[in-house]
Design a protein around this motif. Sequence first.
Motif, PDB file in Angstrom:
ATOM      1  N   GLY A 198     -11.935   7.463  -9.316  1.00 39.72           N
ATOM      2  CA  GLY A 198     -13.523   7.843  -8.598  1.00 39.72           C
ATOM      3  C   GLY A 198     -14.102   6.979  -7.913  1.00 39.72           C
ATOM      4  N   PRO A 199     -13.632   6.138  -7.314  1.00 41.83           N
ATOM      5  CA  PRO A 199     -14.230   5.867  -5.446  1.00 41.83           C
ATOM      6  C   PRO A 199     -13.025   6.004  -4.417  1.00 41.83           C
ATOM      7  CG  PRO A 199     -14.124   3.687  -6.982  1.00 41.83           C
ATOM      8  CD  PRO A 199     -13.456   4.712  -7.837  1.00 41.83           C
ATOM      9  N   LEU A 200     -12.377   6.503  -4.823  1.00 43.74           N
ATOM     10  CA  LEU A 200     -11.541   7.501  -4.023  1.00 43.74           C
ATOM     11  C   LEU A 200     -11.681   8.781  -3.886  1.00 43.74           C
ATOM     12  CD1 LEU A 200      -8.998   7.709  -1.966  1.00 43.74           C
ATOM     13  CD2 LEU A 200      -7.320   8.470  -3.817  1.00 43.74           C
ATOM     14  N   ILE A 201     -12.292   9.263  -5.010  1.00 44.34           N
ATOM     15  CA  ILE A 201     -13.435  10.527  -4.948  1.00 44.34           C
ATOM     16  C   ILE A 201     -14.285  10.263  -3.964  1.00 44.34           C
ATOM     17  CG2 ILE A 201     -14.437  12.199  -6.409  1.00 44.34           C
ATOM     18  CD1 ILE A 201     -12.012  11.625  -8.788  1.00 44.34           C
ATOM     19  N   ALA A 202     -15.586   9.254  -4.159  1.00 48.03           N
ATOM     20  CA  ALA A 202     -16.881   9.241  -4.314  1.00 48.03           C
ATOM     21  C   ALA A 202     -16.863   9.118  -3.043  1.00 48.03           C
ATOM     22  CB  ALA A 202     -17.408   8.096  -4.738  1.00 48.03           C
ATOM     23  N   ASN A 203     -15.389   8.775  -2.163  1.00 52.29           N
ATOM     24  CA  ASN A 203     -15.686   8.517  -0.833  1.00 52.29           C
ATOM     25  C   ASN A 203     -14.001   8.810  -0.364  1.00 52.29           C
ATOM     26  OD1 ASN A 203     -15.746   7.557   2.386  1.00 52.29           O
ATOM     27  ND2 ASN A 203     -16.204   5.053   1.188  1.00 52.29           N
ATOM     28  N   LYS A 205     -12.439   9.469   2.793  1.00 50.11           N
ATOM     29  CA  LYS A 205     -12.273   8.928   3.678  1.00 50.11           C
ATOM     30  C   LYS A 205     -11.509   7.488   3.973  1.00 50.11           C
ATOM     31  CE  LYS A 205     -16.374   7.660   5.385  1.00 50.11           C
ATOM     32  NZ  LYS A 205     -17.934   7.932   3.970  1.00 50.11           N
ATOM     33  N   THR A 206     -11.666   6.654   2.475  1.00 50.53           N
ATOM     34  CA  THR A 206     -10.869   5.771   2.390  1.00 50.53           C
ATOM     35  C   THR A 206      -9.221   5.721   2.096  1.00 50.53           C
ATOM     36  OG1 THR A 206     -11.878   5.854  -0.097  1.00 50.53           O
ATOM     37  CG2 THR A 206     -13.121   4.584   1.873  1.00 50.53           C
ATOM     38  N   ALA A 207      -8.853   7.269   1.996  1.00 51.75           N
ATOM     39  CA  ALA A 207      -8.031   7.729   2.045  1.00 51.75           C
ATOM     40  C   ALA A 207      -6.646   6.986   2.631  1.00 51.75           C
ATOM     41  CB  ALA A 207      -7.221   9.357   1.323  1.00 51.75           C
ATOM     42  N   LEU A 208      -7.114   7.521   4.449  1.00 47.96           N
ATOM     43  CA  LEU A 208      -7.005   6.864   5.341  1.00 47.96           C
ATOM     44  C   LEU A 208      -6.739   5.567   5.735  1.00 47.96           C
ATOM     45  CD1 LEU A 208      -9.357   8.462   7.872  1.00 47.96           C
ATOM     46  CD2 LEU A 208      -6.827   9.575   7.180  1.00 47.96           C
ATOM     47  N   LEU A 209      -7.262   4.464   4.882  1.00 50.50           N
ATOM     48  CA  LEU A 209      -6.851   3.635   4.255  1.00 50.50           C
ATOM     49  C   LEU A 209      -5.415   2.876   4.167  1.00 50.50           C
ATOM     50  CD1 LEU A 209     -10.553   1.567   4.228  1.00 50.50           C
ATOM     51  CD2 LEU A 209      -8.979   2.172   6.575  1.00 50.50           C
ATOM     52  N   ALA A 426      -7.011  -3.626   1.453  1.00 54.66           N
ATOM     53  CA  ALA A 426      -6.602  -3.710   0.284  1.00 54.66           C
ATOM     54  C   ALA A 426      -5.865  -1.421   0.403  1.00 54.66           C
ATOM     55  CB  ALA A 426      -8.032  -2.548  -0.409  1.00 54.66           C
ATOM     56  N   GLY A 427      -5.533  -0.749   1.329  1.00 56.31           N
ATOM     57  CA  GLY A 427      -4.923  -0.210   1.555  1.00 56.31           C
ATOM     58  C   GLY A 427      -2.815  -0.243   0.993  1.00 56.31           C
ATOM     59  N   VAL A 428      -2.604  -1.448   0.897  1.00 57.97           N
ATOM     60  CA  VAL A 428      -1.903  -2.224  -0.205  1.00 57.97           C
ATOM     61  C   VAL A 428      -1.735  -1.025  -1.584  1.00 57.97           C
ATOM     62  CG1 VAL A 428      -0.714  -3.279   1.640  1.00 57.97           C
ATOM     63  CG2 VAL A 428      -2.252  -3.856  -0.754  1.00 57.97           C
ATOM     64  N   SER A 429      -0.752  -0.885  -2.257  1.00 59.33           N
ATOM     65  CA  SER A 429      -0.847  -0.033  -3.243  1.00 59.33           C
ATOM     66  C   SER A 429      -0.958  -1.511  -4.150  1.00 59.33           C
ATOM     67  CB  SER A 429       0.504   0.888  -3.449  1.00 59.33           C
ATOM     68  OG  SER A 429       1.511  -0.040  -3.108  1.00 59.33           O
ATOM     69  N   ALA A 430      -0.694  -2.824  -3.786  1.00 56.20           N
ATOM     70  CA  ALA A 430      -0.761  -3.656  -5.529  1.00 56.20           C
ATOM     71  C   ALA A 430      -2.499  -4.113  -5.656  1.00 56.20           C
ATOM     72  CB  ALA A 430      -0.876  -5.785  -4.421  1.00 56.20           C
ATOM     73  N   VAL A 431      -1.992  -3.386  -6.963  1.00 55.22           N
ATOM     74  CA  VAL A 431      -3.292  -2.619  -7.571  1.00 55.22           C
ATOM     75  C   VAL A 431      -3.670  -3.860  -8.589  1.00 55.22           C
ATOM     76  CG1 VAL A 431      -4.111  -1.070  -9.162  1.00 55.22           C
ATOM     77  CG2 VAL A 431      -4.086  -0.561  -6.738  1.00 55.22           C
ATOM     78  N   PRO A 432      -5.386  -4.438  -8.960  1.00 56.11           N
ATOM     79  CA  PRO A 432      -6.104  -4.944  -8.021  1.00 56.11           C
ATOM     80  C   PRO A 432      -6.397  -5.324  -7.814  1.00 56.11           C
ATOM     81  CG  PRO A 432      -6.422  -4.962 -10.341  1.00 56.11           C
ATOM     82  CD  PRO A 432      -5.007  -5.112  -9.977  1.00 56.11           C
ATOM     83  N   PRO A 458      -9.011   2.411  -1.351  1.00 59.13           N
ATOM     84  CA  PRO A 458      -7.949   2.499  -0.200  1.00 59.13           C
ATOM     85  C   PRO A 458      -7.279   1.570  -1.248  1.00 59.13           C
ATOM     86  CG  PRO A 458      -9.769   1.007   0.525  1.00 59.13           C
ATOM     87  CD  PRO A 458     -10.487   1.796  -0.342  1.00 59.13           C
ATOM     88  N   ASN A 459      -6.953   1.056  -2.511  1.00 56.54           N
ATOM     89  CA  ASN A 459      -6.110   0.639  -3.446  1.00 56.54           C
ATOM     90  C   ASN A 459      -5.653   1.492  -3.940  1.00 56.54           C
ATOM     91  OD1 ASN A 459      -6.426  -2.084  -5.144  1.00 56.54           O
ATOM     92  ND2 ASN A 459      -4.464  -1.707  -3.738  1.00 56.54           N
ATOM     93  N   VAL A 460      -6.216   2.238  -4.798  1.00 57.35           N
ATOM     94  CA  VAL A 460      -5.110   3.644  -4.752  1.00 57.35           C
ATOM     95  C   VAL A 460      -5.077   4.940  -4.817  1.00 57.35           C
ATOM     96  CG1 VAL A 460      -6.738   3.521  -7.125  1.00 57.35           C
ATOM     97  CG2 VAL A 460      -7.796   4.599  -5.969  1.00 57.35           C
TER      98      VAL A 460
END
Length: 479
Positions: A198-203, A205-209, A426-432, A458-460
Amino acid sequence: MISLKKDPVWITKICLLMVAGAMALSVTLSLFSPKAAAQEMDTASASQEEAVESASPDLSGKSALRTIDHVIPNSQNITSISVPKFARSLIETTGIYSFINDAKEMITPGGEAVLVYGWKELIMVIVGFVIIWLGAVKKFEPLLLIPIGFGTVFVNIPLAGMGEAPHGMLHIIYEGGVGNEFFPLFIFMGIGAMTDFGPLIANPKTALLGASAQFGVFGTLFGVTAMNFFPGVDFNLKQACATAIIGGADGPTTIYIAAKLAPELMATVAVAAYSYMALVPLIQPPIMKALTTKEERLIKMKQLRHVSKTEKMLFPMMVFVLAILLLPAAAPLIGCLMFGNFIKELGIVDRISKTLQNELMNIVSVLLSLGVGSQMTPEKFLNPSSLSIVALGLVAFCIATASGIIVAKTMNLFLKDKINPLIGSAGVSAVPMAARVSNKVGLEYDPGNFLLMHAMGPNVAGVIGTAIAAGVMIATYGR
């Protein structure tokens, strides 16, 4: 009438009396049975013959050696051990003696035979206990570090054989799921079932991070190849790819690409990746504070818009289809991630979703962590190549963290609604874990500035980005 609750002593005495009677009856029958008597006569006659033979010289003038019959039946082929020999054997089978005196030949990941001394195994046991301490006392991702630490200790226990083929428990775990793509793909299913896109879909542009964090992966790729100029270090491009992916701080992806491109480095890269995943709270904050100002850390972001159920259901299917069409090499990782997420968002198969999130995820995580720890043996770690992988993995992770922050600061030059650069780490993939660290550092400067949901975007995205980076490498060098 004797009661079990009122008369426990009487019950115990009766049981002991019955056991003693049974033993006496067994011994009596064995002594007076015809077979036992015949065996006793044969033994006596054989003893007399041996006595005569030992007393008389043989034809060559030498006395024949007297042999002693085994007292216990069916033990004729077992070597008799004297009391001094037994005591010596007891001492030589202790861990203390093995750590001091043992030396055995082992094969390194490069195929070279080396002599591993007991003190090296002791060093690895100490390393294992340090890892357990970090997880149990410092609480650095205990779900990962505690099993990894115990796996490290188990495999380095002298004479235990827990990591030896074919029946060692840790060997079976590693060969069954760690050394191939079995456990990593199950982990991705569980991650997908626990992830909210949801946070990625809502924003978006954070996918760039999340994408910017892959600078750590590809930047380290060149660093690994440059390490070949140092003595004792020898990497090819496939091994460089398996090492560079550590920068994404994604253990399952690291194992997956190592199994495809460089199985001989599986142990080192897997342990490095999981170690840095667990040490995110220790590694990232200094980098975040060094690259941001106090004003930037205090930036408050707007509340995210509501994301509908339909959007959440369509997102995993669209990403999966794009992976199939554009990068099939990454489709297994991305597909398992999206499968778990789709099951979660669908809402009509809660039993499967809960199994992926809880029972299956927990079981596979324990087995995977034990299998990773089982690879921390002296011949695989105490050499220049392995130590350089650990060092380069740290460099890759630091570059990935810094890249996300720098890209966030750059985006703020063009955005009306500013992004708090702390979420770039948080752009690295160590979720969460990475998202939690971003939120924690933000709260240190403003207790009312909650960045967790913003950092999850950015995390996901980093999870997807690292899977794509692995797919590119496998597509390029895995043919």
